[in-house]
Design a protein around this motif. Structure first.
Motif, PDB file in Angstrom:
ATOM      1  N   ARG A 250       0.800  -1.260   0.132  1.00  0.00           N
ATOM      2  CA  ARG A 250      -0.127   0.075   0.005  1.00  0.00           C
ATOM      3  C   ARG A 250       0.882   1.289  -0.081  1.00  0.00           C
ATOM      4  NH1 ARG A 250      -4.013   2.806  -1.707  1.00  0.00           N
ATOM      5  NH2 ARG A 250      -4.992   3.864  -0.048  1.00  0.00           N
ATOM      6  N   GLN A 251       1.974   1.350   0.818  1.00  0.00           N
ATOM      7  CA  GLN A 251       3.017   2.290   0.977  1.00  0.00           C
ATOM      8  C   GLN A 251       3.688   2.589  -0.532  1.00  0.00           C
ATOM      9  OE1 GLN A 251       5.876   2.050   3.709  1.00  0.00           O
ATOM     10  NE2 GLN A 251       6.842   4.047   3.376  1.00  0.00           N
ATOM     11  N   GLN A 252       3.952   1.412  -1.189  1.00  0.00           N
ATOM     12  CA  GLN A 252       4.557   1.650  -2.682  1.00  0.00           C
ATOM     13  C   GLN A 252       3.430   2.236  -3.552  1.00  0.00           C
ATOM     14  OE1 GLN A 252       6.113  -2.000  -3.696  1.00  0.00           O
ATOM     15  NE2 GLN A 252       7.326  -1.211  -5.406  1.00  0.00           N
ATOM     16  N   GLU A 253       2.246   1.741  -3.380  1.00  0.00           N
ATOM     17  CA  GLU A 253       1.255   2.360  -4.263  1.00  0.00           C
ATOM     18  C   GLU A 253       1.032   3.683  -4.182  1.00  0.00           C
ATOM     19  OE1 GLU A 253      -2.437   0.175  -3.757  1.00  0.00           O
ATOM     20  OE2 GLU A 253      -1.806  -1.890  -4.158  1.00  0.00           O
ATOM     21  N   LEU A 254       0.901   4.040  -2.726  1.00  0.00           N
ATOM     22  CA  LEU A 254       0.677   5.812  -2.418  1.00  0.00           C
ATOM     23  C   LEU A 254       1.876   6.495  -2.888  1.00  0.00           C
ATOM     24  CD1 LEU A 254      -0.735   5.479   1.032  1.00  0.00           C
ATOM     25  CD2 LEU A 254      -2.051   6.077  -1.191  1.00  0.00           C
TER      26      LEU A 254
ATOM     27  N   GLU B 144       3.919   5.710  -5.432  1.00  0.00           N
ATOM     28  CA  GLU B 144       3.811   5.823  -7.026  1.00  0.00           C
ATOM     29  C   GLU B 144       2.846   6.702  -7.395  1.00  0.00           C
ATOM     30  OE1 GLU B 144       3.008   1.680  -8.278  1.00  0.00           O
ATOM     31  OE2 GLU B 144       5.092   1.004  -7.778  1.00  0.00           O
ATOM     32  N   ARG B 145       1.650   6.814  -6.668  1.00  0.00           N
ATOM     33  CA  ARG B 145       0.700   7.712  -6.886  1.00  0.00           C
ATOM     34  C   ARG B 145       1.115   9.410  -6.755  1.00  0.00           C
ATOM     35  NH1 ARG B 145      -4.572   6.035  -4.209  1.00  0.00           N
ATOM     36  NH2 ARG B 145      -5.350   8.127  -4.776  1.00  0.00           N
ATOM     37  N   LEU B 146       1.729   9.332  -5.580  1.00  0.00           N
ATOM     38  CA  LEU B 146       2.427  10.678  -5.183  1.00  0.00           C
ATOM     39  C   LEU B 146       3.309  11.017  -6.342  1.00  0.00           C
ATOM     40  CD1 LEU B 146       2.759  12.766  -2.987  1.00  0.00           C
ATOM     41  CD2 LEU B 146       4.431  11.706  -1.949  1.00  0.00           C
TER      42      LEU B 146
ATOM     43  N   THR C  13       2.916  14.301  -8.532  1.00  0.00           N
ATOM     44  CA  THR C  13       3.948  15.234  -8.410  1.00  0.00           C
ATOM     45  C   THR C  13       4.404  15.670  -9.873  1.00  0.00           C
ATOM     46  OG1 THR C  13       4.681  14.797  -6.276  1.00  0.00           O
ATOM     47  CG2 THR C  13       6.152  16.036  -7.630  1.00  0.00           C
ATOM     48  N   ALA C  14       4.691  14.593 -10.613  1.00  0.00           N
ATOM     49  CA  ALA C  14       4.937  14.912 -12.055  1.00  0.00           C
ATOM     50  C   ALA C  14       3.853  15.581 -13.045  1.00  0.00           C
ATOM     51  CB  ALA C  14       5.414  13.320 -12.683  1.00  0.00           C
TER      52      ALA C  14
END
Length: 110
Positions: free
Chosen positions: A90-94, A96-98, A102-103
């Protein structure tokens, strides 16, 4: 004095008989004492056996309890590992979404 010799022989036989009776009585006393000691030892052995059996049963129950507790702890560890894996995913997903957000925000600024 054949009579005297016969009387002497009778006395000797009586003395031998009396000595054997005395020895038999002593042997019977010794036998009774040994039987008492054997009964005492048997009683002691039976008590020790009961104590050992009780101790064995207690140790067996304690071992079973420990094995049950070990199984529960192993389940809890597996649950915690699974939960940690899910949290990491879940942290990795978040993250990646962040990163994507940001991009995208950077692109909108330009």
């Amino acid at each position: 004095s054949l009579l005297h010799a016969l009387e002497e022989e009778r006395r000797e036989k009586a003395a031998v008989c009396h000595e054997k009776q005395r020895e038999n009585a002593m042997l019977e006393q010794e036998k009774a004492q040994l039987q008492r000691e054997m009964r005492q030892q048997l009683g002691t052995i039976q008590i020790e056996r009961q104590c050992l059996q009780h101790t064995f049963e207690e140790e067996r129950r304690a071992k079973e309890t420990l094995e049950q507790e070990k199984a529960i702890l192993q389940q809890q560890v597996e649950c915690l590992r699974q939960s940690a894996r899910q949290s990491n995913e879940r942290q990795q997903e978040l993250e990646e979404r962040l990163d994507a957000t940001t991009a995208a925000t950077e692109e909108l600024r330009h």
